[in-house]
Design a protein around this motif. Structure first.
Motif, short mmCIF file in Angstrom:
data_model
loop_
_atom_site.label_atom_id
_atom_site.label_comp_id
_atom_site.label_asym_id
_atom_site.label_seq_id
_atom_site.Cartn_x
_atom_site.Cartn_y
_atom_site.Cartn_z
N ALA A 161 0.83 -1.20 0.00
CA ALA A 161 0.00 0.00 0.00
C ALA A 161 0.87 1.25 0.00
N LEU A 162 1.97 1.22 0.74
CA LEU A 162 2.88 2.38 0.77
C LEU A 162 3.60 2.54 -0.57
N ILE A 163 3.96 1.43 -1.17
CA ILE A 163 4.58 1.51 -2.51
C ILE A 163 3.58 2.06 -3.52
N GLU A 164 2.33 1.61 -3.43
CA GLU A 164 1.28 2.17 -4.30
C GLU A 164 1.17 3.68 -4.09
N LEU A 165 1.27 4.12 -2.82
CA LEU A 165 1.19 5.56 -2.53
C LEU A 165 2.38 6.30 -3.13
N CYS A 166 3.57 5.73 -3.00
CA CYS A 166 4.76 6.36 -3.59
C CYS A 166 4.58 6.56 -5.10
N ILE A 167 4.09 5.52 -5.75
CA ILE A 167 3.90 5.59 -7.20
C ILE A 167 2.82 6.60 -7.55
N ALA A 168 1.74 6.63 -6.77
CA ALA A 168 0.65 7.58 -7.04
C ALA A 168 1.14 9.02 -6.92
N GLU A 225 3.50 9.86 -9.88
CA GLU A 225 2.80 10.01 -11.15
C GLU A 225 1.64 11.00 -11.08
N GLY A 226 1.31 11.48 -9.87
CA GLY A 226 0.17 12.39 -9.74
C GLY A 226 -1.15 11.69 -9.99
N LEU A 244 -5.79 4.53 -4.00
CA LEU A 244 -7.03 3.94 -3.49
C LEU A 244 -8.21 4.81 -3.89
N ASN A 245 -8.73 5.63 -2.95
CA ASN A 245 -9.93 6.42 -3.24
C ASN A 245 -9.64 7.91 -3.38
N TRP A 246 -8.33 8.32 -3.31
CA TRP A 246 -8.02 9.75 -3.19
C TRP A 246 -6.97 10.19 -4.20
N GLU A 247 -7.19 11.38 -4.73
CA GLU A 247 -6.22 11.99 -5.63
C GLU A 247 -4.99 12.44 -4.84
N CYS A 248 -3.82 12.39 -5.49
CA CYS A 248 -2.56 12.77 -4.83
C CYS A 248 -1.89 13.91 -5.59
N ALA A 249 -1.21 14.78 -4.84
CA ALA A 249 -0.36 15.79 -5.46
C ALA A 249 0.85 15.08 -6.07
N GLN A 250 1.43 15.69 -7.09
CA GLN A 250 2.59 15.08 -7.74
C GLN A 250 3.87 15.72 -7.24
N GLY A 303 -1.10 -1.08 -13.99
CA GLY A 303 -1.29 -0.78 -15.40
C GLY A 303 -0.89 0.64 -15.76
N TRP A 304 -0.01 1.24 -14.95
CA TRP A 304 0.41 2.62 -15.21
C TRP A 304 1.75 2.65 -15.95
N THR A 305 1.88 3.59 -16.85
CA THR A 305 3.15 3.79 -17.55
C THR A 305 4.10 4.55 -16.63
N PRO A 306 5.31 4.05 -16.41
CA PRO A 306 6.25 4.72 -15.50
C PRO A 306 6.90 5.95 -16.12
N ASN A 307 6.13 7.01 -16.21
CA ASN A 307 6.64 8.23 -16.85
C ASN A 307 7.52 9.07 -15.93
N ASN A 308 7.39 8.87 -14.61
CA ASN A 308 8.07 9.76 -13.67
C ASN A 308 8.87 8.99 -12.62
N LEU A 309 9.63 8.01 -13.09
CA LEU A 309 10.44 7.22 -12.17
C LEU A 309 11.46 8.07 -11.43
N SER A 310 11.88 9.16 -12.02
CA SER A 310 12.88 10.03 -11.37
C SER A 310 12.32 10.71 -10.13
#
Length: 746
Positions: A378-385, A388-389, A393-399, A426-433
């Motif tokens: 879940a924390l890794i999912e949050l890092c990626i969210a 990538e902006g 889960l249910n909430w939008e994140c700042a990038q 299923g997300w494209t890793p556009n912002n790995l940096s």
């Protein structure tokens, strides 16, 4: 910074009587190497009255002829540091960002505004009572007391001899009480011009040196360069933990201060701290009095016509710890209170949201849950969210940029997890940096040590969030101790404040069922964990029953069939009803009808993995306790390794959490009726018959192999099924007309 011109000032912090002979010689060599005079060394050495000999420094000085490895000024600097001096206690060249007039640490009182407090000798002079009270306060009855009444004269001064140390406080008190007021009959008469001395720490009865001290209980604070009334005022305003305050009979007060050290090393550190506080608050004390075996003036004695008497007892704080805590508290770096009226019309901007409607940037969030809840995922999912902006889960994140502090996984496993989660989402890793990972498995340190290291590495990275996973690797102290955990959690505040980034961390639940508890009470250890963060996200498992799993299994098979048909058959759903799309049996029948033999066999390869995947899922409910936002409705999730998926359909809405029901009710709810078990068995048989009869006629033997059952069990199940029968070992559909005819006859 060069200390060459300040060596004489540094010598004020070094007591020659506390040095070994070679250390004393090194001071002389360093002074000569730095260009000082022999008289400078001699004047400093005079402070050691017991070992000082006239002209000795000058004789030694001439033997210092220099070597290839000279003793330099650095030796004196280091000695001063060892005795409590530090560079920041002296002056220094101002930097551009220095604050002129800033308040010094450890300063409690303004010495420029100290009003003297008068000290008056007692009118009712009872010498024995004075000394007995002193002994009773400072010593146990069985402890040896060192005292001096004999003196010797040098240069017109009376100096104490080594004195006595072979009698206990109990013996002295008993004899003094029987002396009819004559202290001299017990201790020996002293010269009226000189007075008498006493050692304030107990001795072992073998001598009077530092090594003979049995308990490092007290230290001496004395000043003979200030008016006595000012000494008295500062000692009291500093609230020094004074056991006995004694007038010397001349120009100083002797404060016997509780230091309560457990060893000589601790004693030296505490005395250095004590003297530093006194100096900074205007009490100019004699640095020669640091030794634990030091002599102090004995109360109840006349000295050159003046009384050596007890001024007061047990003043200030009760203990060293209480006093030190008070000093540190007075000298905090907290901001001053402000009036809200001053900012009412110009309120500061709130920190922008990091997770919308949940967490602000620069705030703290705790993710709590039991083992196997997928907290790290879940924390890794949050890092990626955040990187990538996207939505978490249910909430939008700042990038923005995020740091993931990995304390548990080896480097390879951690990196693979990030890639697995990206692919599962299923997300494209556009912002790995935007994602930095700090792998610390096997190298983690306690949080109070990790925080400054983390801050130093992150200071120029502009992270908007820092994830620490998991915190049990860096906990300092007992996790059930509120004060220790409050100090631990303060390190997260430090990181937030220094970096302006949110700190997100996870912790485990306590043992046992959690469904009956409030979300704030589920985290293991002290309640500080749940109450300290600005956001608590709590995961609790849902108690799935067999009926729900069967429904999910049906949906999974339907989806496999639908996806397969869309890939291989054009316009396959033209005549398919909505009910068919939701029926496993109907979708398998449609697939069998529309697909050729090879395609249908290929489809079967996806059916069983889909069934197993359903049973490998776990279901979770998220509760939130928020400080900055309104509470959100509970969010239900499926953890389908390696990601969490929100249950938007509402299948989990009415499912109870694990532990919410009593065991008897829980078992009753999950208990299957005989009819349920029979239906499941016959449904499974029907599916197996269709799979086995696609290419060949289904037989008892082929069914037994397919279902992993015995032929006897298969025969029993077929016999119970209303639509099938066994004819010569083969499974045949019953003739509907004959079945109805037999039914009418019955």
């Amino acid at each position: 910074m060069e200390y060459h011109n300040d060596l004489l000032e540094l010598l004020d912090h070094i007591d020659p009587s506390a040095l070994e002979y070679q250390e004393w010689i090194n001071v002389g060599m360093a002074l000569k190497d730095a260009g000082y005079m022999a008289s400078d060394w001699d004047e400093w050495s005079r402070r050691d009255l017991r070992r000082y000999h006239a002209n000795e420094c000058f004789k030694k000085w001439d033997t210092f002829r220099g070597t290839s490895q000279p003793v330099t000024a650095g030796t004196i600097v280091q000695m001063a540091k060892d005795h409590g001096w530090s560079p920041d206690r002296g002056g220094h060249e101002l930097e551009w960002d220095d604050i002129i007039g800033a308040r010094d640490e450890l300063v409690v009182i303004d010495k420029n505004w100290v009003e003297g407090k008068e000290v008056a000798a007692p009118d009712d002079w009872k010498p024995v009572d004075q000394l007995v009270k002193y002994l009773e306060i400072l010593f146990e009855a069985s402890e040896n007391v060192g005292y001096v009444t004999d003196t010797w004269e040098k240069d017109g001064k009376y100096l104490p001899t080594k004195g006595c140390w072979d009698r206990t406080a109990g013996e002295l008190i008993q004899q003094l009480n029987q002396s009819k007021g004559d202290i001299g009959s017990v201790l020996g008469d002293c010269k009226p011009e000189a007075g008498a001395w006493i050692r304030f720490n107990p001795l072992d009865g073998q001598g009077c040196k530092n090594e003979n001290v049995t308990d490092f209980r007290y230290a001496l604070v004395e000043s003979d360069t200030m008016e006595i009334d000012k000494q008295n005022a500062i000692i009291r305003e500093l609230e020094l933990p004074v056991a006995c305050l004694v007038h010397s009979g001349k120009k100083s007060l002797h404060a016997i201060v509780k230091v309560e050290a457990g060893s000589y090393d601790e004693y030296r550190k505490r005395v250095d701290y004590l003297y530093t506080v006194c100096h900074k608050n205007g009490l100019k004390i004699d640095n020669q009095n640091r030794n634990p075996s030091r002599l102090s003036r004995m109360p109840g004695i006349m000295r050159n016509g003046q009384k050596q008497f007890m001024v007061d007892t047990n003043i200030g704080k009760e203990s060293w710890k209480e006093w030190q805590d008070w000093i540190e508290a007075v000298n905090d770096d907290l901001p001053e209170p402000e009036s809200i009226a001053d900012v009412w019309d110009d309120l500061p901007a709130l920190s922008p949201p990091l997770i919308h409607d949940v967490l602000r940037q620069g705030h703290k969030m705790l993710l709590a849950g039991p083992s196997k809840a997928g907290k790290s995922f879940a924390l890794i999912e949050l890092c990626i969210a955040i990187a990538e902006g996207q939505k978490w889960l249910n909430w939008e994140c700042a990038q923005g940029k995020i740091l993931y502090v990995n304390l548990e996984l080896d480097r390879a496993s951690c990196l693979h997890r990030f890639k697995d989660v990206y692919q599962a989402l299923g997300w494209t890793p556009n912002n790995l940096s935007n994602i930095d990972i700090w792998n610390l498995r096997g190298k983690s340190v306690p949080m109070d040590k990790l925080a400054p290291k983390l801050i130093r590495r992150a200071q120029k990275k502009n992270y908007i969030a820092i994830v620490i996973d998991p915190i049990y690797k860096v906990i300092t102290g007992d996790e059930n101790s509120a004060d220790q955990m409050a100090n631990f959690c303060n390190q997260f505040d430090r990181v937030c404040t220094e970096l302006g980034a949110a700190v997100i961390y996870c912790h485990h639940h306590s043992k046992g069922g959690q469904g009956g508890k409030k979300s704030m009470d589920r985290a293991s250890g002290s309640g500080v964990f749940a109450r300290d963060p600005d956001v608590l996200i709590d995961l609790i498992e849902l108690d799935l029953n067999d009926n729900l799993l069967k429904q999910e299994e049906n949906k999974a098979v339907c989806k496999v069939c639908k996806d397969f048909l869309e890939k291989h058959v054009t316009d396959w759903d033209d005549d398919v009803s909505q009910d068919d799309l939701l029926s496993e049996k109907a979708m398998l029948d449609i697939s069998k009808e529309l697909l050729n033999k090879a395609q249908y066999q290929n489809l079967q390869q996806f059916i069983e993995p889909a069934r197993k995947a359903v049973h490998g899922r776990t279901a979770w409910r998220i509760d939130g306790t928020l400080r900055e936002f309104p509470k959100f409705p509970a969010v239900n999730l499926w953890f389908d390794y390696p990601v969490h998926n929100v249950d938007h359909v509402g299948v989990l809405k009415d499912v109870d959490t694990d532990g919410a029901q009593p065991p008897w009710k829980k078992n009753l709810a999950n208990k299957k009726t005989p009819e349920d078990r029979k239906k499941e068995r016959l449904d499974s048989l029907e599916t197996a018959i269709k799979c086995c009869s696609f290419d060949n006629v289904a037989t008892v033997k082929s069914l037994a192999e397919y279902m992993g059952k015995s032929e006897k069990t298969v025969r029993r199940d077929v016999k119970e099924h209303p639509d099938y029968e066994i004819i010569q070992g083969e499974i045949k559909e019953k003739d509907r007309d004959k079945v109805e005819e037999m039914s009418n006859v019955n």
